[in-house]
Design an enzyme around this catalytic site. Structure first.
Site, mmCIF file in Angstrom:
data_model
loop_
_atom_site.group_PDB
_atom_site.id
_atom_site.type_symbol
_atom_site.label_atom_id
_atom_site.label_comp_id
_atom_site.label_asym_id
_atom_site.label_seq_id
_atom_site.Cartn_x
_atom_site.Cartn_y
_atom_site.Cartn_z
ATOM 1 N N ASP A 59 -5.292 -5.706 -5.109
ATOM 2 C CA ASP A 59 -5.062 -4.261 -4.909
ATOM 3 C C ASP A 59 -3.648 -3.852 -5.330
ATOM 4 O O ASP A 59 -3.417 -2.689 -5.647
ATOM 5 C CB ASP A 59 -5.234 -3.807 -3.453
ATOM 6 C CG ASP A 59 -5.999 -4.739 -2.554
ATOM 7 O OD1 ASP A 59 -6.519 -5.751 -3.032
ATOM 8 O OD2 ASP A 59 -6.048 -4.463 -1.358
ATOM 9 N N ASP A 74 0.815 -1.221 0.000
ATOM 10 C CA ASP A 74 0.000 0.000 0.000
ATOM 11 C C ASP A 74 0.845 1.266 0.000
ATOM 12 O O ASP A 74 0.305 2.373 -0.107
ATOM 13 C CB ASP A 74 -0.941 0.015 1.212
ATOM 14 C CG ASP A 74 -2.078 -0.988 1.077
ATOM 15 O OD1 ASP A 74 -2.491 -1.258 -0.065
ATOM 16 O OD2 ASP A 74 -2.537 -1.509 2.107
HETATM 17 N N1 GLY Z 1 -6.978 -2.826 0.840
HETATM 18 C C1 GLY Z 1 -7.591 -2.316 -0.299
HETATM 19 C C2 GLY Z 1 -9.039 -2.231 -0.240
HETATM 20 O O1 GLY Z 1 -9.637 -2.323 0.826
HETATM 21 O O2 GLY Z 1 -9.622 -2.032 -1.278
#
Ligand code: GLY
Length: 406
Positions: A174, A111
């Site tokens: 993601d 992230d």
């Molecule tokens: N961790 C990414 C999402 O919740 O979309």
């Protein structure tokens, strides 16, 4: 015709009203929050907050994503600045960039892409300040360091330290939407290794995450030696074999970004197929349920953030498409979603902070199930800024000048 030129006068006026609301909210809320960063709204409509410094990690209750939202708040401040020209909003963004600076050294999460591509990259683009480029480059180096080199290719591990076997084997859809940080770093430095890793990750994801019907898994566990997929599963969706719309939307954005950076027509075709799958599963309201396959539908929450991310992805597909007719089709699809969000999901009550209602952060974990969620607000606003202020928020090539995916 560009996406911006396709806007009707009434769309332009409606989207400007959204950016007026954003500007008002950011000016009021940023000062009130002090050093805390908002991430979701509580049932009362007030922001829930956490410090920027909270890193991801494995704890007694399993994986904690930490504060992966903090860059989005800065991106929203910058978007409000682009719209309003209010220097105080730029000053607020700069102050918060100092607060998130230490996260550029965080080795524990994919992230890191979300955090810095939504904040430092637009800050550099808007102000020209090298310090923000250097910050984003430090983060990109951390993301590149998450590469796991297998016999079948390389992937970027999603969660946790690489010396933890759970983290090393983990991959999440993601991650695809975190790759733009690597692609920006490749363009900024001329170091192709950033781009090559993104493309390698994308090749493995195309094989491991995308099902034959072009729906996607949320997460995949690889054998870190052989690169063979051990299993596909979910963390935030309804079931391992369901399709989680937000993951599908992350995939649309990520495959489109890889198509552009690697000039790969196969990635582009796949991004379009993922987009068509998303559209085919929508009902008349155009905002998906939190999971396309929740057996409780229609008694299930929606996720406005998935529609916002997909709309942003459709505008990316439009910009990259070598076929003007298909490009116009993607613009129309993106605008339809944005119109629906602006008409039916915009916050109107003073007590409800945030911009979009009815986002769903994580239903299985019971967190933010019917809330404003910061990433939903960010991608909604990012899409509107791309339409109203093309090229002002972040670097953006036109189809004619990129000529990359044909
Ligand atoms: N961790 C990414 C999402 O919740 O979309």
């Amino acid at each position: 015709m560009t996406a911006a030129a396709s806007l009707s006068e009434s769309q332009r006026a409606a989207f400007r009203r959204v950016l007026d609301l954003l500007t008002e909210r950011m000016a009021a809320d940023d000062a009130a929050l002090g050093d805390a960063f908002p991430y979701l709204t509580a049932p009362s409509g007030a922001w829930k907050t956490m410090p920027a410094t909270r890193s991801a990690g494995y704890g007694p209750n399993g994986w904690d994503h930490g504060n992966w939202f903090c860059g989005f708040w800065i991106g929203l401040l910058l978007a409000a600045y682009v719209h309003s020209g209010d220097a105080a909003l730029l000053g607020a963004a700069r102050r918060r960039l100092d607060l998130i600076g230490p996260r550029a050294e965080d080795p524990n999460t994919h992230d890191i892409g979300f955090i810095f591509q939504s904040s430092a990259i637009p800050a550099c683009h808007i102000t020209g300040a090298r310090a923000y480029a250097e910050l984003a480059l430090r983060a990109a180096e951390r993301l590149r360091a998450r590469a796991v080199r297998t016999k079948a290719g390389s992937y970027i591990a999603a969660w946790g330290p690489l010396d933890d076997p759970r983290g090393r084997a983990s991959s999440a859809i993601d991650t695809m939407a975190n790759l733009p940080l690597l692609y920006w770093a490749a363009a900024e430095t001329g170091d192709a290794s950033f781009r090559d890793l993104g493309a390698a990750h994308t090749r493995m994801a195309a094989g491991a995450f995308v099902r034959p019907d072009c729906s996607t898994y949320h997460a995949v566990e690889y054998d870190p030696e052989s690169g063979v997929k051990r299993r596909g599963f979910t963390f935030q969706g309804a079931a391992d074999e369901s399709c989680w719309p937000r993951g599908q939307a992350w995939a649309i954005k990520g495959f489109a970004a890889s198509a552009e950076a690697a000039a790969d027509a196969g990635f582009f075709a796949l991004a379009e197929d993922l987009g068509r799958y998303f559209l085919a599963r929508l009902d008349a309201g155009l905002v998906p349920y939190w999971d396309f396959d929740d057996p409780a539908i229609p008694a299930a929450p929606r996720d406005s953030s998935a529609a916002a991310i997909a709309a942003s992805g459709f505008l990316d597909l439009a910009r990259l498409s070598p076929d003007p007719a298909l490009a116009a089709e993607w613009v129309a699809r993106g605008l339809a979603l944005l119109d629906a969000l602006a008409r039916d999901y915009l916050v109107t009550e003073e007590s409800h902070r945030g911009i979009l209602k009815h986002g769903c952060y994580s239903k299985p974990q019971g967190e933010g199930v019917d809330s404003a969620v910061l990433f939903g607000d960010f991608y909604f606003i990012e899409a509107l800024v791309k339409l109203l202020y093309p090229g002002r928020f972040a670097p953006e090539r036109s189809r004619a000048s990129s000529g990359r995916v044909a």
